[in-house]
Scaffold this active site. Sequence first.
Site, PDB file in Angstrom:
ATOM      1  N   LYS A  17       5.556 -18.606 -27.610  1.00 33.87           N
ATOM      2  CA  LYS A  17       6.756 -18.920 -26.836  1.00 33.87           C
ATOM      3  C   LYS A  17       6.366 -19.524 -25.490  1.00 33.87           C
ATOM      4  O   LYS A  17       5.970 -18.813 -24.574  1.00 33.87           O
ATOM      5  CB  LYS A  17       7.604 -17.667 -26.618  1.00 33.87           C
ATOM      6  N   LYS A  32       3.331 -15.353 -25.133  1.00 30.44           N
ATOM      7  CA  LYS A  32       4.260 -16.145 -24.327  1.00 30.44           C
ATOM      8  C   LYS A  32       3.573 -16.604 -23.051  1.00 30.44           C
ATOM      9  O   LYS A  32       2.855 -15.832 -22.407  1.00 30.44           O
ATOM     10  CB  LYS A  32       5.488 -15.284 -24.012  1.00 30.44           C
ATOM     11  N   ASP A  84      10.258  -8.527 -24.326  1.00 31.11           N
ATOM     12  CA  ASP A  84       9.321  -9.441 -23.666  1.00 31.11           C
ATOM     13  C   ASP A  84       8.649  -8.678 -22.525  1.00 31.11           C
ATOM     14  O   ASP A  84       9.292  -8.390 -21.510  1.00 31.11           O
ATOM     15  CB  ASP A  84      10.047 -10.664 -23.112  1.00 31.11           C
TER      16      ASP A  84
END
Length: 329
Positions: free
Chosen positions: A265, A229, A166
């Site tokens: 996400k 995300k 991430d």
Amino acid sequence: MPNTPPADAPASPASTDPAASFTDATASNHALRAFLHGLPGVDAVGLEARAAALGTRSIKTSAKAYAIDLAISMIDLTTLEGADTPGKVGSLGAKAVHPDPTDRETPRTAAVCVYPDMVATAKEAVAGSGVKVASVATAFPAGRAALGVKLADVRDAVDAGADEVDMVIDRGAFLAGNYLKVYEEIRAVKEASGDARLKVIFETGELSTYDNIRRASWLGMIAGADFIKTSTGKVGVNATPANTLLMLQAVRDFRERTGVQVGVKPAGGIRTSKDAVKFLVLVNETAGEDWLDNRWFRFGASSLLNDLLMQRQKLATGRYSGPDYVTVD
């Protein structure tokens, strides 16, 4: 809603590098700016009204039970604190594998998300379960570091066994209009990630406008993100129904154009089962059923799992156990 594939199912039906479809757009910062600013503008009022309307949908009890299990299977169970210890990460990994030790039918979570130095501990805790280990990197959460430092951060995580990375984008470069720098950095991180899937964090609360969130979504996808995300969970405004809806529209439109599917996400601020179900409705009604599994949709959360477990037991037994029923994270 479809059955949820296991977390270790194949990552993607397509292996095409999306950048190949956008060579002209990424030839220079000027070209990239022209492309991103040529995307349709976002109707903020319409977007928020649509998100609010979808949030009022009611579902039957049987569908709610399915949605709760689906949401559990989509959680990246996360601890990203300076006080993280091997014991805490180990316990979190055990919880990811068996969220409710009294009911082994409870789905496992999709992943455990930790800092790079805790990846090896997390891998040991979830070994053989199919639960993935994700690691934040690139000088998370601010991203204020030289590219070489960021890439070293990524390689440390991958070398320790991270299945997913991430990363955070350089919001300063993005807001200054230096889109090519952001694009090239994502490409470099993607290469350094190797076989690990890459989630690109925009920190939507710092991007200021919905137009910027749409541009960041396309920029991340063109550069090769496997997931886009919303946020780090470390700022005041994180995932919202409206910004998640906008990103779901982006991945839907991107697949229509390129054939490449990208996950979404939302992270930060999603704490209750009711909230989670609302987000699943957004997915189903916007991107479609193909995104309703943990290969393509995740929740970045920690406390959300506890509420899902309590609601799951209430549906099964008719009794609400309260917070003592679940472990304290």
